[in-house]
Design a protein around this motif. Sequence first.
Motif, short mmCIF file in Angstrom:
data_model
loop_
_atom_site.label_atom_id
_atom_site.label_comp_id
_atom_site.label_asym_id
_atom_site.label_seq_id
_atom_site.Cartn_x
_atom_site.Cartn_y
_atom_site.Cartn_z
N LEU A 14 -30.73 -11.70 -14.32
CA LEU A 14 -31.92 -11.42 -13.53
C LEU A 14 -31.55 -10.91 -12.13
CD1 LEU A 14 -34.32 -14.34 -14.49
CD2 LEU A 14 -34.63 -11.91 -14.96
N ILE A 15 -30.57 -11.53 -11.52
CA ILE A 15 -30.12 -11.08 -10.20
C ILE A 15 -29.55 -9.67 -10.29
CG2 ILE A 15 -28.39 -11.48 -8.38
CD1 ILE A 15 -28.85 -14.51 -8.87
N ALA A 16 -28.76 -9.39 -11.32
CA ALA A 16 -28.19 -8.05 -11.50
C ALA A 16 -29.30 -7.02 -11.71
CB ALA A 16 -27.23 -8.04 -12.69
N ILE A 17 -30.31 -7.36 -12.48
CA ILE A 17 -31.44 -6.44 -12.71
C ILE A 17 -32.19 -6.18 -11.40
CG2 ILE A 17 -33.71 -6.24 -13.83
CD1 ILE A 17 -32.40 -7.67 -16.27
N ILE A 18 -32.45 -7.22 -10.63
CA ILE A 18 -33.15 -7.07 -9.36
C ILE A 18 -32.37 -6.18 -8.40
CG2 ILE A 18 -33.88 -8.32 -7.27
CD1 ILE A 18 -34.70 -10.64 -9.20
N ILE A 19 -31.06 -6.39 -8.32
CA ILE A 19 -30.21 -5.55 -7.45
C ILE A 19 -30.27 -4.10 -7.90
CG2 ILE A 19 -27.81 -5.06 -6.80
CD1 ILE A 19 -27.42 -8.15 -6.72
N ASN A 20 -30.20 -3.86 -9.20
CA ASN A 20 -30.28 -2.48 -9.71
C ASN A 20 -31.64 -1.85 -9.42
OD1 ASN A 20 -27.71 -1.85 -10.80
ND2 ASN A 20 -28.08 -3.34 -12.42
N ILE A 21 -32.70 -2.61 -9.53
CA ILE A 21 -34.04 -2.09 -9.21
C ILE A 21 -34.11 -1.71 -7.73
CG2 ILE A 21 -36.47 -2.75 -8.97
CD1 ILE A 21 -36.12 -4.36 -11.61
N ILE A 22 -33.55 -2.54 -6.89
CA ILE A 22 -33.54 -2.22 -5.44
C ILE A 22 -32.77 -0.92 -5.18
CG2 ILE A 22 -32.65 -2.99 -3.20
CD1 ILE A 22 -33.37 -5.87 -4.13
N TYR A 23 -31.62 -0.76 -5.83
CA TYR A 23 -30.85 0.48 -5.67
C TYR A 23 -31.64 1.70 -6.14
CZ TYR A 23 -26.45 -1.68 -4.24
OH TYR A 23 -25.48 -2.35 -3.56
N VAL A 24 -32.32 1.57 -7.25
CA VAL A 24 -33.11 2.69 -7.78
C VAL A 24 -34.25 3.03 -6.81
CG1 VAL A 24 -34.70 3.37 -9.63
CG2 VAL A 24 -32.50 2.34 -10.20
N ILE A 25 -34.94 2.01 -6.31
CA ILE A 25 -36.02 2.26 -5.34
C ILE A 25 -35.47 2.94 -4.10
CG2 ILE A 25 -37.64 1.10 -3.77
CD1 ILE A 25 -38.08 -0.97 -6.05
N PHE A 26 -34.34 2.47 -3.61
CA PHE A 26 -33.74 3.08 -2.41
C PHE A 26 -33.34 4.53 -2.68
CE2 PHE A 26 -30.27 3.85 0.62
CZ PHE A 26 -30.97 3.60 1.80
N TYR A 27 -32.77 4.80 -3.85
CA TYR A 27 -32.38 6.16 -4.20
C TYR A 27 -33.60 7.08 -4.27
CZ TYR A 27 -30.54 10.12 -6.77
OH TYR A 27 -30.21 11.39 -7.15
N ILE A 28 -34.67 6.60 -4.89
CA ILE A 28 -35.91 7.40 -4.96
C ILE A 28 -36.46 7.63 -3.56
CG2 ILE A 28 -38.32 7.34 -5.75
CD1 ILE A 28 -37.26 5.84 -8.27
N TYR A 29 -36.45 6.59 -2.74
CA TYR A 29 -36.92 6.70 -1.36
C TYR A 29 -36.12 7.76 -0.59
CZ TYR A 29 -37.53 5.37 3.54
OH TYR A 29 -37.75 5.39 4.88
N GLN A 30 -34.81 7.72 -0.72
CA GLN A 30 -33.94 8.69 -0.05
C GLN A 30 -34.24 10.11 -0.54
OE1 GLN A 30 -32.69 7.61 2.63
NE2 GLN A 30 -30.52 7.33 2.29
N THR A 31 -34.40 10.28 -1.83
CA THR A 31 -34.68 11.59 -2.42
C THR A 31 -36.00 12.14 -1.90
OG1 THR A 31 -33.45 10.96 -4.40
CG2 THR A 31 -34.93 12.85 -4.59
N ILE A 32 -37.02 11.30 -1.86
CA ILE A 32 -38.33 11.74 -1.35
C ILE A 32 -38.22 12.15 0.12
CG2 ILE A 32 -40.67 10.94 -0.79
CD1 ILE A 32 -40.52 9.28 -3.42
N ARG A 33 -37.50 11.37 0.92
CA ARG A 33 -37.33 11.70 2.36
C ARG A 33 -36.69 13.09 2.51
NH1 ARG A 33 -37.31 8.07 6.73
NH2 ARG A 33 -35.65 9.30 7.64
N VAL A 34 -35.65 13.35 1.75
CA VAL A 34 -34.97 14.65 1.84
C VAL A 34 -35.91 15.77 1.39
CG1 VAL A 34 -33.07 16.03 0.94
CG2 VAL A 34 -32.66 13.67 1.66
#
Length: 191
Positions: A14-34
Motif C-alpha cells: 500500500l505504501i509503495a502504491i501510494i508513493i507511485n501515485i504521488i509520482y504519477v500526479i507530480f509527473y502529470i502536474y509538471q507536464t501540464i505546467r510545461v
Amino acid sequence: MLLIVYFSILIFLLIAIIINIIYVIFYIYQTIRVMLGQAPFVPASQKAIGRVIKEIDLKENSIVFDLGCGDSRVLIECYKKQPKARYIGIEKGFLPFIIANFKVWKAGAKKSIKIKRCDFFKENLSSATHIYTYLYPEVMNKLLPKLEKELRPGAVLASLSFVFPQKSYEKKIDILPAKRDVIKSMFIYRF
C-alpha cells in the motif's frame, strides 16, 4: 505469525502504491505546467545552494527574495545561516507553494520566511537586498528591465545556470556538479 507477515506485506504494498501515485500526479502536474508555458519545478542541489549562501554574504538586515522558490529549500538554508534576515519566496505553482509552506513550517521559520503565491512580475521587489533565481533564459530576459527599475543600488542577484544577455555579471562561479546535477555555474550580479 503468518497473519502478521501478510499484514506487513500488505502495508508495504500500500505504501509503495501510494508513493507511485504521488509520482504519477507530480509527473502529470509538471507536464501540464510545461504545456501551459510555465517553468517546471527543478530543485537546486544542496551543493549549489551551499555555494549560493557562501557567495551572497547575508546580514541580519538582509531581505532575500527567491523568484520561483519551488519547495523553499534555498530560503530555508539561507535562514539556517542567517536567521535574523527576512526571506520572501514567490511561487506561482500551486503544488510547490503548498510544499514550500509546509517545509517552512516544519523548519520553524514562519516568522522569517514568507511564501507568496503570485507572479513575481507583478510583485514589488524594491525592498530586496538579495535575489536568488534559477530561471529559464527567456524569463531572465523579461525580468531584467523590472529589476533595473525596482532594485536599489547595491542589490545582489545570484543566478544559477542562466545569465542576463544584456547585463554583465560581476562574478562567475563554477560549481563542480554532483551526480545528475545540471547546475554547472552561478552568476553574481550587482544592481
